[in-house]
Design a protein around this motif. Structure first.
Motif, mmCIF file in Angstrom:
data_model
loop_
_atom_site.group_PDB
_atom_site.id
_atom_site.type_symbol
_atom_site.label_atom_id
_atom_site.label_comp_id
_atom_site.label_asym_id
_atom_site.label_seq_id
_atom_site.Cartn_x
_atom_site.Cartn_y
_atom_site.Cartn_z
ATOM 1 N N LYS A 325 -53.828 19.413 14.612
ATOM 2 C CA LYS A 325 -53.480 19.274 13.191
ATOM 3 C C LYS A 325 -52.234 20.092 12.843
ATOM 4 O O LYS A 325 -51.357 19.626 12.100
ATOM 5 C CB LYS A 325 -54.663 19.702 12.325
ATOM 6 C CG LYS A 325 -55.848 18.754 12.407
ATOM 7 C CD LYS A 325 -57.069 19.311 11.691
ATOM 8 C CE LYS A 325 -58.271 18.389 11.885
ATOM 9 N NZ LYS A 325 -59.504 18.948 11.284
ATOM 10 N N ARG A 329 -48.944 17.751 11.944
ATOM 11 C CA ARG A 329 -48.487 17.859 10.555
ATOM 12 C C ARG A 329 -46.978 18.188 10.513
ATOM 13 O O ARG A 329 -46.200 17.565 9.791
ATOM 14 C CB ARG A 329 -49.276 18.941 9.827
ATOM 15 C CG ARG A 329 -48.889 19.103 8.350
ATOM 16 C CD ARG A 329 -49.411 20.431 7.809
ATOM 17 N NE ARG A 329 -50.847 20.517 7.917
ATOM 18 C CZ ARG A 329 -51.702 20.113 6.975
ATOM 19 N NH1 ARG A 329 -51.228 19.599 5.853
ATOM 20 N NH2 ARG A 329 -52.999 20.244 7.152
ATOM 21 N N SER A 330 -46.576 19.178 11.324
ATOM 22 C CA SER A 330 -45.174 19.586 11.372
ATOM 23 C C SER A 330 -44.293 18.483 11.958
ATOM 24 O O SER A 330 -43.215 18.176 11.426
ATOM 25 C CB SER A 330 -45.045 20.864 12.203
ATOM 26 O OG SER A 330 -43.698 21.207 12.397
ATOM 27 N N GLY A 333 -43.577 15.569 9.566
ATOM 28 C CA GLY A 333 -42.530 15.868 8.593
ATOM 29 C C GLY A 333 -41.146 15.707 9.189
ATOM 30 O O GLY A 333 -40.251 15.117 8.564
ATOM 31 N N HIS A 388 -54.322 8.356 2.436
ATOM 32 C CA HIS A 388 -54.492 9.653 3.083
ATOM 33 C C HIS A 388 -53.221 10.059 3.817
ATOM 34 O O HIS A 388 -52.508 9.229 4.380
ATOM 35 C CB HIS A 388 -55.662 9.597 4.080
ATOM 36 C CG HIS A 388 -56.993 9.406 3.433
ATOM 37 N ND1 HIS A 388 -57.778 10.451 3.000
ATOM 38 C CD2 HIS A 388 -57.684 8.275 3.133
ATOM 39 C CE1 HIS A 388 -58.893 9.981 2.472
ATOM 40 N NE2 HIS A 388 -58.855 8.665 2.538
ATOM 41 N N ASP A 389 -52.939 11.346 3.780
ATOM 42 C CA ASP A 389 -51.873 11.904 4.596
ATOM 43 C C ASP A 389 -52.292 13.308 5.013
ATOM 44 O O ASP A 389 -53.446 13.697 4.844
ATOM 45 C CB ASP A 389 -50.533 11.899 3.842
ATOM 46 C CG ASP A 389 -50.591 12.680 2.528
ATOM 47 O OD1 ASP A 389 -51.456 13.573 2.390
ATOM 48 O OD2 ASP A 389 -49.757 12.409 1.641
ATOM 49 N N TRP A 390 -51.349 14.087 5.543
ATOM 50 C CA TRP A 390 -51.704 15.410 6.049
ATOM 51 C C TRP A 390 -52.028 16.405 4.936
ATOM 52 O O TRP A 390 -52.502 17.503 5.206
ATOM 53 C CB TRP A 390 -50.580 15.950 6.935
ATOM 54 C CG TRP A 390 -50.598 15.318 8.295
ATOM 55 C CD1 TRP A 390 -49.725 14.408 8.792
ATOM 56 C CD2 TRP A 390 -51.563 15.550 9.324
ATOM 57 N NE1 TRP A 390 -50.076 14.041 10.066
ATOM 58 C CE2 TRP A 390 -51.200 14.734 10.424
ATOM 59 C CE3 TRP A 390 -52.692 16.352 9.439
ATOM 60 C CZ2 TRP A 390 -51.924 14.708 11.615
ATOM 61 C CZ3 TRP A 390 -53.420 16.333 10.615
ATOM 62 C CH2 TRP A 390 -53.036 15.527 11.686
ATOM 63 N N ASN A 391 -51.793 16.015 3.682
ATOM 64 C CA ASN A 391 -52.151 16.875 2.556
ATOM 65 C C ASN A 391 -53.469 16.466 1.919
ATOM 66 O O ASN A 391 -53.869 17.014 0.895
ATOM 67 C CB ASN A 391 -51.032 16.845 1.504
ATOM 68 C CG ASN A 391 -49.745 17.434 2.031
ATOM 69 O OD1 ASN A 391 -49.759 18.484 2.664
ATOM 70 N ND2 ASN A 391 -48.624 16.752 1.787
ATOM 71 N N GLY A 392 -54.146 15.497 2.504
ATOM 72 C CA GLY A 392 -55.424 15.030 1.972
ATOM 73 C C GLY A 392 -55.319 13.608 1.470
ATOM 74 O O GLY A 392 -54.407 12.859 1.833
ATOM 75 N N LYS A 394 -55.095 10.820 -1.820
ATOM 76 C CA LYS A 394 -54.631 10.723 -3.198
ATOM 77 C C LYS A 394 -54.842 9.288 -3.679
ATOM 78 O O LYS A 394 -54.394 8.336 -3.044
ATOM 79 C CB LYS A 394 -53.154 11.113 -3.278
ATOM 80 C CG LYS A 394 -52.596 11.121 -4.697
ATOM 81 C CD LYS A 394 -51.221 11.788 -4.749
ATOM 82 C CE LYS A 394 -50.196 11.033 -3.943
ATOM 83 N NZ LYS A 394 -48.828 11.599 -4.080
#
Length: 749
Positions: A325, A329-330, A333, A388-392, A394
């Motif tokens: 994770k 995630r990095s 981006g 969904h994305d790496w921030n949860g 929405k």
């Protein structure tokens, strides 16, 4: 004679009606008893009933990591019930439980008077715990008035029979193991684990009161959904316990003052640790289940309460998922930033249309008779959707097409760690998020493995007698009999003047040299070597095999690399150690599968390990040392496929093999640049970050502190040469580095 003395016709009619009602009721009860309304279970059947039990999946370090079930149930014994749990049940559900014989007739009279005559619905239902157990074991099927009456009488008869077979403790045990607590949990143990994340025997008084309070209405008093109603019901249970002398008044007052506190843990199939691993275990269990049924053994992985003991190391898996994770995630981006507004999932209309038309929804609408334009318009309609994305997650107003574009951009991964001696899987990550990406990149995906196949080529060369200090020119060649195919390197033009030893060429992953080593060894010899090393996928008989245009499963690649630290023998990664029944009797024990014969000599094995150590120490994977400061004994190989579609890294340690892939599910999208998408940047960190954490835990010292065997003097002498030789002055003078050498590829050495 008695009726003749009664003068009032109304009284006479009333008495006749009452007698008729009693006789009618007696006949009705008798008809149910003698099975005119359907079968009743015999005492023999009742004494031998079976629960439907969830099967449990355990890691190698004894952690429950998942369940397979239709109904989430884990039966336990009476000794596991705390006294206050039983007291709460009796106090609120059946005050006269220890006095009646299955049917509480005084309660039935109370219900008849209050509920029927006085219309007082608060009087309760009059069913005993034993009757409720009867209903749990034999659920009602129809809801019309006649059937309800039949079912009620049946439950009374079954309850009486149960009381004649079982003790009060056994009845309580069966009841608490069968009753529903909502949220698809059945039985007190599953409910306790679900709502409080603790076994039943650890429940305190107020927690037990919450669960017992749910029995009246599992949805209405669900503490997760309706906490205020649940607390009020809990307090009523505590009040009933006080009223029945199970609690002192002051105890009741102090407990009712406490807030409602849950520790909710749902065994959701898509959530929790190692979901891809658990799914693969389930698939393998179904195959085993089918073979057992053919033998006459009626096991069911969803209802038989099996215990499945796996090879997975829970602690290692947790650390692996955390590392995944963090890195992904990095990397995501950086990946999106590299494309900017020109990203193919935003700007390539042809690619987007192809992705949309391949969805199940698109095909279904077409099958319903809609035109392609109408389908497209339908899928452009916006509605509330959760992305969904790496921030949860929405929830926004968006369209199905927007959703497809959103998920097209996500990099995915697959990684696997195995014990190279046995093939036992230690960690398994099939993707970034099982909820949204069900496809398993360990077990299901076959991808080009790039330069991670090169060790097979070099192994075959060594086995053919080509010494590791043989030199091969790095100059680019256009092969005339291969339509001018010309593999190239990512180095500068001066590389055309260099001649690499095999060790240096492997550590630097020089493509032009790999093809020339393949040519010198022979394609057929390399394919034969690959099969000896456990590769079972079909490989192309083409020179591009040196750069691995062949597609291989990730777990297949891991088993192949194991041969380098397993005495030359490949292994087949396996997931399940043992399957037992609910009483822990072993039903199946799985044995490791490794190749019977060595795939290569001891000298070749030592040479290859030393050559792959160079990859880590000074080659394409040197950031293991420089960036991540890992000083452990590690060998390995990076890999990057054409157009940066796939990034690979294989780490080899004395007691562990770890393989990682990173890329996109859509093969038409790759990394924007080799700098970002090369194996050393996209895949290697998944291993390095994880191994850093293993180094901090002494329980993994047997892995992290293990050392490779010291190579023999012969092997050390074989590697004692200059890594690179430069062409002489005259040859450099008459060689144009911008001009490719032209020749024919020799398919046989």
């Amino acid at each position: 004679m008695f009726l003749k003395r009664i003068k009032s016709p109304y009284l006479k009619f009333g008495l006749l009606a009452m007698v008729a009602g009693i006789l009618g009721s007696g006949l009705f009860v008798a008809s149910v008893y003698f099975e005119a309304w359907g079968d009743l279970p015999s005492k023999e059947e009742l004494s031998d009933f079976e629960y439907q039990r969830a099967s449990e999946v355990y890691s190698s370090d004894s952690v429950l990591i998942g369940k397979y079930y239709l109904f989430d149930r884990q039966p336990i014994t009476f000794e596991n019930f705390p006294k206050h749990l039983v007291d709460a049940l009796v106090a609120i559900e059946d005050e006269r439980f220890y006095e009646h014989g299955g049917v509480d007739y005084p309660s039935l009279v109370r219900v008849a008077l209050k509920t029927i005559l006085m219309q007082d619905e608060s009087s309760g239902g009059g069913s005993t715990v034993t009757q409720q157990l009867a209903k749990n074991l034999y659920p009602r099927k129809e809801r019309n008035q006649t059937n309800i009456a039949v079912d009620k009488v049946k439950e009374m008869i079954i309850a009486s029979r149960l009381e004649g077979i079982f003790s009060k403790e056994q009845i309580l045990t069966h009841y608490l193991n069968t009753v529903s607590f909502g949220d698809n949990t059945f039985g007190i143990e599953s409910a306790s684990l679900r709502f409080f994340n603790k076994p039943t025997h650890e429940l305190n008084i107020e927690e037990a009161a919450v669960l017992i309070g749910m029995l009246k209405a599992t949805y209405g008093y669900n503490p997760r959904i309706f906490p205020e109603k649940s607390k009020a019901r809990r307090d009523l249970v505590l009040q009933s316990m006080s009223k029945n002398n199970f609690l002192l008044e002051r105890e009741k007052d102090s407990l009712t003052a406490l807030p409602l506190q849950l520790n909710y843990r749902k065994f959701n199939y898509s959530d929790g640790i190692a979901p891809y691993f658990r799914e693969e275990v389930r698939k393998q269990l179904l195959k085993w289940n089918a073979s057992e049924k053919e033998k006459g053994n009626p096991y069911n992985i969803y209802t038989s309460g099996l215990k499945i003991y796996t090879t997975l190391n829970h602690k290692m898996q947790v650390l692996a998922e955390e590392a995944m994770k963090k890195h992904m995630r990095s990397l995501q981006g950086s990946f999106e930033k590299s494309y900017g507004k020109t990203a193919p999932w935003l700007a390539d209309k042809k690619l987007i249309k192809k992705a949309v038309s391949g969805t199940t929804r698109y095909k279904k609408l077409l099958a319903e008779g809609l035109s392609a334009d109408a389908v497209w318009d339908s899928l452009k309609t916006k509605r509330d959707m959760t992305l969904h994305d790496w921030n949860g997650g929405k929830t926004i107003k968006t369209s199905p097409i927007d959703s497809i574009q959103h998920y097209m951009k996500f990099l995915n991964t697959g990684s696997l760690a195995i014990d190279p001696k046995t093939g036992a899987v230690q960690t398994w990550i099939g993707g970034i998020d099982f909820r949204n990406f069900k496809y398993d990149h360990v077990a299901q995906s076959k991808r080009q493995v790039g330069s991670t196949f090169k060790p097979v080529v070099y192994t075959a060369a060594l086995e053919m007698g080509i010494p590791p200090c043989a030199y091969f020119s790095a100059r680019e060649v256009a092969y005339q009999n291969l339509k001018g195919w010309s593999p190239s390197n990512s180095g500068d033009k001066d590389e055309a003047y260099l001649n690499y030893s095999m060790e240096e060429a492997l550590s630097k992953s020089v493509n032009t040299v790999a093809v020339k080593v393949l040519e010198a060894t022979g394609i057929d010899n390399v394919i034969t070597q690959a099969k000896k090393m456990g590769i079972f996928s079909e490989l192309p008989q083409q020179p591009s095999l040196a750069l691995s245009t062949g597609e291989i499963y990730l777990n297949e690649l891991a088993g192949m690399y194991a041969s380098y630290v397993n005495d030359g023998r490949a292994v087949l990664p396996y997931l399940i150690e043992t399957i037992t029944d609910r009483n822990d009797s072993v039903l199946k024990k799985f044995e490791p599968k490794r190749a019977r014969d060595r795939a290569f000599s001891k000298e070749t094995r030592q040479l290859m390990v030393e050559m792959m150590k160079s990859t880590i120490n000074k080659g394409t994977a040197s950031r293991i040392r420089k960036t991540y400061k890992l000083t452990n004994a590690i060998a390995g190989k990076t890999g990057t496929t054409q157009n940066n579609k796939d990034a690979w890294f294989v780490a080899l340690t004395p007691n562990l093999v770890h393989v990682t892939w990173v890329g996109l599910d859509n093969h038409e999208i790759g990394f924007k640049s080799t700098r970002l998408g090369q194996g050393a940047n996209a895949a290697l960190p998944l291993f390095a970050l994880w191994y850093q954490q293993l180094n901090k835990d002494r329980s993994f010292d047997h892995i992290t502190k293990a050392q490779f065997e010291r190579p023999s003097v012969f092997v050390r002498d074989q590697l004692n040469c200059e890594p690179v030789k430069k062409d002489g002055f005259l040859k450099r003078l008459f060689t144009n580095p911008n001009k490719k050498k032209r020749k024919k590829f020799k398919k046989s050495p």
